[in-house]
Design an enzyme around this catalytic site. Structure first.
Site, mmCIF file in Angstrom:
data_model
loop_
_atom_site.group_PDB
_atom_site.id
_atom_site.type_symbol
_atom_site.label_atom_id
_atom_site.label_comp_id
_atom_site.label_asym_id
_atom_site.label_seq_id
_atom_site.Cartn_x
_atom_site.Cartn_y
_atom_site.Cartn_z
ATOM 1 N N HIS A 165 0.869 -1.189 0.000
ATOM 2 C CA HIS A 165 0.000 0.000 0.000
ATOM 3 C C HIS A 165 0.899 1.230 0.000
ATOM 4 C CE1 HIS A 165 -3.889 2.044 1.685
ATOM 5 N NE2 HIS A 165 -3.182 2.869 0.926
ATOM 6 N N ASP B 263 1.457 4.080 2.640
ATOM 7 C CA ASP B 263 0.490 4.967 1.970
ATOM 8 C C ASP B 263 1.212 6.070 1.179
ATOM 9 O OD1 ASP B 263 -2.135 5.464 1.268
ATOM 10 O OD2 ASP B 263 -2.738 6.359 3.159
ATOM 11 N N ASP B 264 1.472 7.208 1.802
ATOM 12 C CA ASP B 264 2.099 8.357 1.120
ATOM 13 C C ASP B 264 3.252 8.857 1.990
ATOM 14 O OD1 ASP B 264 0.038 8.795 -1.125
ATOM 15 O OD2 ASP B 264 -1.183 8.686 0.699
ATOM 16 N N GLU C 203 -11.457 3.535 5.239
ATOM 17 C CA GLU C 203 -10.419 4.452 5.750
ATOM 18 C C GLU C 203 -11.158 5.559 6.519
ATOM 19 O OE1 GLU C 203 -8.303 6.604 2.694
ATOM 20 O OE2 GLU C 203 -6.727 7.301 4.082
ATOM 21 N N HIS D 87 -9.429 0.855 -1.790
ATOM 22 C CA HIS D 87 -9.468 1.541 -0.514
ATOM 23 C C HIS D 87 -10.918 1.486 -0.018
ATOM 24 C CE1 HIS D 87 -5.632 3.102 -1.762
ATOM 25 N NE2 HIS D 87 -5.533 3.957 -0.772
HETATM 26 N N1 ADE Z 1 -4.555 8.610 -2.591
HETATM 27 C C1 ADE Z 1 -3.354 8.736 -2.021
HETATM 28 N N2 ADE Z 1 -3.415 8.443 -0.712
HETATM 29 C C2 ADE Z 1 -4.702 8.106 -0.437
HETATM 30 C C3 ADE Z 1 -5.393 7.704 0.718
HETATM 31 N N3 ADE Z 1 -4.803 7.581 1.911
HETATM 32 N N4 ADE Z 1 -6.716 7.455 0.619
HETATM 33 C C4 ADE Z 1 -7.325 7.597 -0.552
HETATM 34 N N5 ADE Z 1 -6.728 7.976 -1.667
HETATM 35 C C5 ADE Z 1 -5.423 8.226 -1.621
HETATM 36 ZN ZN ZN Z 2 -3.751 4.659 0.102
#
Ligand code: ADE
Ligand code: ZN
Length: 331
Positions: free
Chosen positions: A15, A274-275, A196, A193
């Site tokens: 992820h 994630d990011d 969340e 996703h």
């Molecule tokens: N795109 C990038 N990060 C995300 C996240 N945490 N949830 C949904 N879309 C995303």
């Molecule tokens: Zn994500």
């Protein structure tokens, strides 16, 4: 996990949005290269804006920063910079998300996006294996997702799956049933996703309407006992991103993250980043967060890493061999 002098815990990263590895320094470097005017004074000013209140507040800046990604070389450099980090993080295999609609809408051809990412994947193949998961933006019309899938057809030999991301609440999975059906028929592995910020019903829709093999995040599934029982029974993988959940306010703090409860309920959870350029760390920092913030010891960390390989789309012998390596870490 890295412990001084010992090799890091082997793990799979399942992820990770490759655009979410765009570090502030790179935003400025690419902006200079392409003469893009940025609405920030400098790197510190940009970083100071990374204090998010929810998913949308992050997405606004995440999409804005993508304006600097213009050429095949930019995508190759972005992915190379990420893949270069993998050995030190113990990452042996990556299934990385990318958001083609965020680039094709700005006039970047699909061939440059996929071409750049695969250039990097091929250049680092000796150190880490990597696959691509094409994400559809759920806050855009389903017809755009269908057009994106068609545009990707020439490159499907380099794409392992399809995903669903972007603003969740108000954009349930059911709207994307048709395009996921087409993607599955093309042999692509479906993930999404769900749960969340959205309710447990979105997780159920991802399973029933999209036929997903993995749920990304899925933390709100814990609110629904029947859903938890189903996910545990089917060993459905949930790719959990603790630092992201804290930074986007999906949980009130790392010490209150539902991960221990999820593990105790028998869910097939693994930990991911994630990011990472936006949320304070790559996957090893997420493992450190659950060690320090939730008191996880080596047994739990090994379980998360074994689950990460078993939940991957690697072929069965490779999956099993890598899971065994994680099982033997520090023993
Ligand atoms: N795109 C990038 N990060 C995300 C996240 N945490 N949830 C949904 N879309 C995303
Ligand atoms: Zn994500």
């Amino acid at each position: 996990m890295t412990t001084t002098g010992t090799p890091p815990l082997p793990k799979a990263e399942l992820h990770l949005h490759i655009e979410g590895t765009l570090e502030p320094e790179t935003v400025f470097e690419l902006a200079r290269r392409h003469d893009v005017e940025l609405p920030y004074a400098d790197v510190d000013d940009l970083r100071a804006r990374y204090s998010f209140t929810d998913l949308q507040s992050f997405l606004d800046i995440y999409y804005a920063n993508m304006a600097v990604l213009r050429t095949r070389e930019d995508f190759a450099e972005l992915a190379s910079a990420y893949l270069r980090r993998c050995p030190d993080q113990g990452v042996r295999h990556v299934e990385m998300f990318f958001d083609p609609q965020a680039h094709t809408a700005r006039g970047v051809p699909m061939s440059d996006v996929v071409g750049g990412l695969t250039d990097a994947i091929d250049a680092h193949a000796g150190d880490v294996s990597a696959g691509l998961i094409l994400c559809f933006l759920r806050d855009q019309p389903a017809a755009d997702a269908e057009a994106t899938l068609r545009a990707a057809e020439p490159f499907l030999d380099r794409i392992v799956g399809v995903g669903l991301d972007s603003a969740e609440v108000g954009h349930p999975p059911s709207g994307f049933a048709a395009v996921f059906g087409k993607a599955r028929a093309l042999g692509l592995e479906p993930v999404a996703h769900a749960g969340e910020e959205g309710p447990p019903s979105y997780v159920r829709e991802a399973l029933d309407d999209l036929g997903v093999r993995r749920v990304d995040h899925g933390i709100r599934a814990i609110e629904d006992d029947e859903l938890v029982a189903r996910l545990a029974r089917d060993r459905t993988p949930l790719t959990v991103c603790p630092l992201s959940n804290v930074r986007l306010g999906a949980v009130p703090g790392i010490g209150l993250h539902p991960l221990p409860e999820m593990l105790a309920a028998g869910l097939n959870v693994s930990v991911h980043s994630d990011d990472p350029a936006y949320f304070g760390g790559y996957v090893d920092e997420n493992y450190a967060a659950v060690r320090d913030g939730l008191g996880f010891g080596d047994d739990e960390l090994r379980t998360l890493a074994v689950n990460s390989f078993e939940s991957s789309f690697l072929d069965e012998p490779t999956r099993t061999a890598l899971a065994d390596q994680a099982r033997r870490w520090h023993l």
